[in-house]
Design a protein around this motif. Structure first.
Motif, PDB file in Angstrom:
ATOM      1  N   THR A   1       0.861  -1.160   0.132  1.00 16.58           N
ATOM      2  CA  THR A   1      -0.016   0.042  -0.054  1.00 16.58           C
ATOM      3  C   THR A   1       0.786   1.251  -0.101  1.00 16.58           C
ATOM      4  OG1 THR A   1      -0.189   0.056   2.331  1.00 16.58           O
ATOM      5  CG2 THR A   1      -1.778  -1.249   1.323  1.00 16.58           C
TER       6      THR A   1
ATOM      7  N   LEU B   1     -11.881  -1.640  -0.411  1.00 19.63           N
ATOM      8  CA  LEU B   1     -11.106  -0.662  -0.580  1.00 19.63           C
ATOM      9  C   LEU B   1     -11.642   0.577  -1.018  1.00 19.63           C
ATOM     10  CD1 LEU B   1      -9.145  -2.461  -3.381  1.00 19.63           C
ATOM     11  CD2 LEU B   1      -8.415  -2.190  -0.913  1.00 19.63           C
TER      12      LEU B   1
ATOM     13  N   TYR C   1      -6.509   1.495  -9.375  1.00 15.27           N
ATOM     14  CA  TYR C   1      -5.845   0.485  -8.518  1.00 15.27           C
ATOM     15  C   TYR C   1      -4.901  -0.426  -9.546  1.00 15.27           C
ATOM     16  CZ  TYR C   1      -8.244   1.501  -4.289  1.00 15.27           C
ATOM     17  OH  TYR C   1      -8.744   2.230  -2.956  1.00 15.27           O
TER      18      TYR C   1
END
Length: 178
Positions: A33, A96, A105
């Motif tokens: 992340t 998410l 993403y």
């Protein structure tokens, strides 16, 4: 925690447990992340390694220097924690956060056809990686692609002209001076 996990395709990998930390059963985490401690924003993780799946709850975590350390609920033994090394940390895609328009993403880009300004198919995005300066797309040849070359293209505004998830394609200017 032992809830029934969603199908594997509904999960996204956020990181990986790499080793133990200290003597109280904490684990070191390699996070995918950005920023790296965002993985700690998810209180429940589905851990996967091969065919093995474990549901765990995050009891806490911290950034210690450049190392991310996590404490899992009920895990307080160093030797038991050692058995968690190698597990991928996944969460349901539905958890998410929503992105702004024009943001994606990485998992959404993987598999897209990459087409240049002349309409030639360069291949499909296999994966992306970070370089520090910018992200890079690894474009591998596929059926009907221009040639058999693998290409590394920068994920920048100069290179990426448009993205259509609905059409499954990305338009690029791959001859631009980067």
């Amino acid at each position: 925690m032992s809830t029934t996990p969603a199908p594997a395709e509904d999960f996204i990998v956020l990181g990986k447990i790499v080793s133990v930390h200290g003597v109280k059963g904490e684990v070191k985490v390699f996070s995918f992340t950005d920023p790296i401690d965002n993985v700690l924003d998810y209180p429940r993780w589905t851990l996967r390694r091969g065919g093995e799946v474990k549901q765990v709850e995050l009891a806490g975590g911290r950034l210690q220097g450049k190392v991310l350390v996590a404490r899992l609920k009920g895990l307080d033994d160093r030797e038991v924690a050692r058995t968690y090394a190698g597990f991928e940390i996944t969460v349901a895609r539905s958890l998410l956060p929503e992105l702004d328009d024009g943001e994606f993403y990485w998992y959404q880009l993987e598999g897209l056809k990459v087409i240049d300004q002349a309409g030639q198919l360069l291949g499909k995005i296999d994966h992306l990686f970070e370089t520090g300066a910018n992200d890079v797309m690894v474009v591998k040849p596929c059926i009907d692609s221009l040639d058999d070359r693998e290409r590394l293209l920068p994920y920048t505004q100069q290179c990426v002209l448009s993205i259509s998830l609905e059409a499954g394609e990305m338009r690029v200017d791959w001859d631009a001076d980067f």
